[in-house]
Design a protein around this motif. Structure first.
Motif, PDB file in Angstrom:
ATOM      1  N   LYS A   1       0.845  -1.207   0.000  1.00  0.00           N
ATOM      2  CA  LYS A   1       0.000   0.000   0.000  1.00  0.00           C
ATOM      3  C   LYS A   1       0.874   1.248   0.000  1.00  0.00           C
ATOM      4  O   LYS A   1       0.629   2.224   0.706  1.00  0.00           O
ATOM      5  CB  LYS A   1      -0.953   0.017   1.196  1.00  0.00           C
ATOM      6  N   MET A   2       1.908   1.202  -0.816  1.00  0.00           N
ATOM      7  CA  MET A   2       2.921   2.251  -0.879  1.00  0.00           C
ATOM      8  C   MET A   2       2.930   2.845  -2.285  1.00  0.00           C
ATOM      9  O   MET A   2       3.071   2.113  -3.268  1.00  0.00           O
ATOM     10  CB  MET A   2       4.289   1.639  -0.560  1.00  0.00           C
ATOM     11  N   PRO A   3       2.760   4.157  -2.423  1.00  0.00           N
ATOM     12  CA  PRO A   3       2.851   4.750  -3.762  1.00  0.00           C
ATOM     13  C   PRO A   3       4.214   4.476  -4.382  1.00  0.00           C
ATOM     14  O   PRO A   3       5.214   4.314  -3.668  1.00  0.00           O
ATOM     15  CB  PRO A   3       2.657   6.253  -3.504  1.00  0.00           C
ATOM     16  N   VAL A   4       4.279   4.442  -5.705  1.00  0.00           N
ATOM     17  CA  VAL A   4       5.538   4.191  -6.396  1.00  0.00           C
ATOM     18  C   VAL A   4       5.770   5.255  -7.462  1.00  0.00           C
ATOM     19  O   VAL A   4       4.824   5.852  -8.003  1.00  0.00           O
ATOM     20  CB  VAL A   4       5.588   2.780  -7.029  1.00  0.00           C
ATOM     21  N   ILE A   5       7.045   5.488  -7.756  1.00  0.00           N
ATOM     22  CA  ILE A   5       7.447   6.501  -8.730  1.00  0.00           C
ATOM     23  C   ILE A   5       8.485   5.895  -9.659  1.00  0.00           C
ATOM     24  O   ILE A   5       9.308   5.076  -9.241  1.00  0.00           O
ATOM     25  CB  ILE A   5       8.020   7.753  -8.013  1.00  0.00           C
ATOM     26  N   THR A   6       8.447   6.292 -10.920  1.00  0.00           N
ATOM     27  CA  THR A   6       9.460   5.857 -11.874  1.00  0.00           C
ATOM     28  C   THR A   6       9.723   6.966 -12.883  1.00  0.00           C
ATOM     29  O   THR A   6       8.906   7.880 -13.050  1.00  0.00           O
ATOM     30  CB  THR A   6       9.028   4.554 -12.580  1.00  0.00           C
ATOM     31  N   ASP A   7      10.876   6.872 -13.554  1.00  0.00           N
ATOM     32  CA  ASP A   7      11.258   7.863 -14.559  1.00  0.00           C
ATOM     33  C   ASP A   7      10.577   7.579 -15.891  1.00  0.00           C
ATOM     34  O   ASP A   7      10.340   6.423 -16.240  1.00  0.00           O
ATOM     35  CB  ASP A   7      12.768   7.815 -14.808  1.00  0.00           C
ATOM     36  N   VAL A   8      10.325   8.640 -16.637  1.00  0.00           N
ATOM     37  CA  VAL A   8       9.893   8.508 -18.028  1.00  0.00           C
ATOM     38  C   VAL A   8      10.813   9.372 -18.880  1.00  0.00           C
ATOM     39  O   VAL A   8      11.249  10.440 -18.462  1.00  0.00           O
ATOM     40  CB  VAL A   8       8.418   8.915 -18.226  1.00  0.00           C
ATOM     41  N   HIS A   9      11.111   8.891 -20.086  1.00  0.00           N
ATOM     42  CA  HIS A   9      12.105   9.569 -20.924  1.00  0.00           C
ATOM     43  C   HIS A   9      11.541  10.075 -22.252  1.00  0.00           C
ATOM     44  O   HIS A   9      12.112  10.974 -22.862  1.00  0.00           O
ATOM     45  CB  HIS A   9      13.281   8.631 -21.207  1.00  0.00           C
ATOM     46  N   GLU A  10      10.437   9.467 -22.690  1.00  0.00           N
ATOM     47  CA  GLU A  10       9.787   9.874 -23.923  1.00  0.00           C
ATOM     48  C   GLU A  10       8.278   9.905 -23.691  1.00  0.00           C
ATOM     49  O   GLU A  10       7.774   9.284 -22.743  1.00  0.00           O
ATOM     50  CB  GLU A  10      10.107   8.894 -25.052  1.00  0.00           C
ATOM     51  N   THR A  11       7.567  10.597 -24.567  1.00  0.00           N
ATOM     52  CA  THR A  11       6.115  10.690 -24.378  1.00  0.00           C
ATOM     53  C   THR A  11       5.453   9.312 -24.392  1.00  0.00           C
ATOM     54  O   THR A  11       4.499   9.068 -23.652  1.00  0.00           O
ATOM     55  CB  THR A  11       5.482  11.590 -25.451  1.00  0.00           C
ATOM     56  N   LYS A  12       5.978   8.395 -25.194  1.00  0.00           N
ATOM     57  CA  LYS A  12       5.379   7.061 -25.242  1.00  0.00           C
ATOM     58  C   LYS A  12       5.567   6.314 -23.923  1.00  0.00           C
ATOM     59  O   LYS A  12       4.774   5.430 -23.586  1.00  0.00           O
ATOM     60  CB  LYS A  12       5.966   6.249 -26.391  1.00  0.00           C
ATOM     61  N   ASP A  13       6.602   6.660 -23.174  1.00  0.00           N
ATOM     62  CA  ASP A  13       6.822   6.033 -21.874  1.00  0.00           C
ATOM     63  C   ASP A  13       5.725   6.393 -20.885  1.00  0.00           C
ATOM     64  O   ASP A  13       5.399   5.606 -19.989  1.00  0.00           O
ATOM     65  CB  ASP A  13       8.163   6.470 -21.280  1.00  0.00           C
TER      66      ASP A  13
END
Length: 276
Positions: A87-99
């Protein structure tokens, strides 16, 4: 200051800094779950809450031979499992709009890497996802100019934006943190975080691999709290010496609990002074 929520977390929170923590990249399900389990234990003992960080793919690497990931879907499914299990929010990187379209199905926060913080289409796409967006300040950016990056997201109607200080280029293979930048970015009205591990990188200093000065993580993290950041970002790993990315700056998982305890205490002291 702009206030919003990420799941059950309030941003900013006067009683506790927002902690974003996790491995640089998802190297395996087992490693990621071990890290998340320890963060959950710290939550229970210290009363703080985390956003779990893990890149599902590393696009910005010093060398073409560097590890980039275990596969996009496999890594994103690990992130989704963590948020469902703990029950923990998660974050990740995006590099392109399709990501953005792909990652938004699995995470709660999208992160714009420092080198891409001026990429208008990427910022707009992240804003249009409806998810909270964390924008890393480019090593080449003046802190007061980050309000322009935030405005690109906010123009989509999404005001859930955070800005993160991660050091500025200081000659070749080095970074320096000017803590005036934290105060300048705070003038934008958006929550400001401090990236305690990337700020101590020595970019590309080790023959195609970034070095770092991990021994200064806590002194600078404490300084950031004293200056008034709303949150702290750490990359952590069960065994940093074996990490497949950012091995020189990731914090050992076993050391992280005491660091959180100290920073939480300092944060509350700082905010109690502000209330006088």
């Amino acid at each position: 200051m702009q206030k919003f929520s990420i799941g059950s977390l309030s941003v900013p929170d006067d009683s506790s800094p927002l902690f974003i923590a996790g491995p640089c990249v998802i190297e395996s399900r087992a490693m990621a779950m071990e890290t998340a389990e320890e963060l959950q234990r710290i939550t229970e003992t210290e009363g703080v809450h985390f956003i779990f960080k893990g890149s599902y793919r590393k696009a910005n690497r010093s060398s073409s031979s560097s590890f980039t990931g275990i596969g996009d879907i496999e890594a994103l499914e690990v992130l989704d499992e963590i948020r469902q299990t703990y029950k923990m929010p998660v974050i990740t990187d995006v590099h392109e709009t399709k990501d953005v379209t792909l990652a938004a199905r699995y995470v709660d926060v999208l992160q714009i890497p420092a080198f891409l913080c001026r990429q208008t289409e990427l910022l707009v796409a992240a804003g249009e996802s409806g998810l909270a967006v964390n924008i890393k300040k480019g090593q080449f950016m003046a802190p007061e100019d980050m309000v322009l990056a935030a405005a690109k997201v906010a123009k989509t109607g999404n005001g859930r934006v955070m800005l993160t200080e991660r050091g500025s280029s200081f000659g070749y293979h080095n970074l320096v943190v000017d803590f005036r930048g934290v105060a300048k970015m705070a003038e934008s009205g958006y929550p400001v975080l401090y990236d305690a591990t990337h700020s101590l990188q020595l970019p590309s200093a080790g023959q195609g691999v970034s070095g770092g000065e991990r021994n200064y993580v806590m002194p600078l993290a404490k300084a950031a709290v004293a200056v008034g950041v709303n949150g702290l970002f750490f990359e952590i790993h069960p065994d940093p010496s074996k990490a497949l990315s950012d091995a020189a700056t990731q914090v050992a998982l076993a050391d992280f609990s005491i660091m959180v305890k100290q920073l939480l205490h300092l944060y509350r002291c700082v905010h109690s002074l502000h209330s006088l």
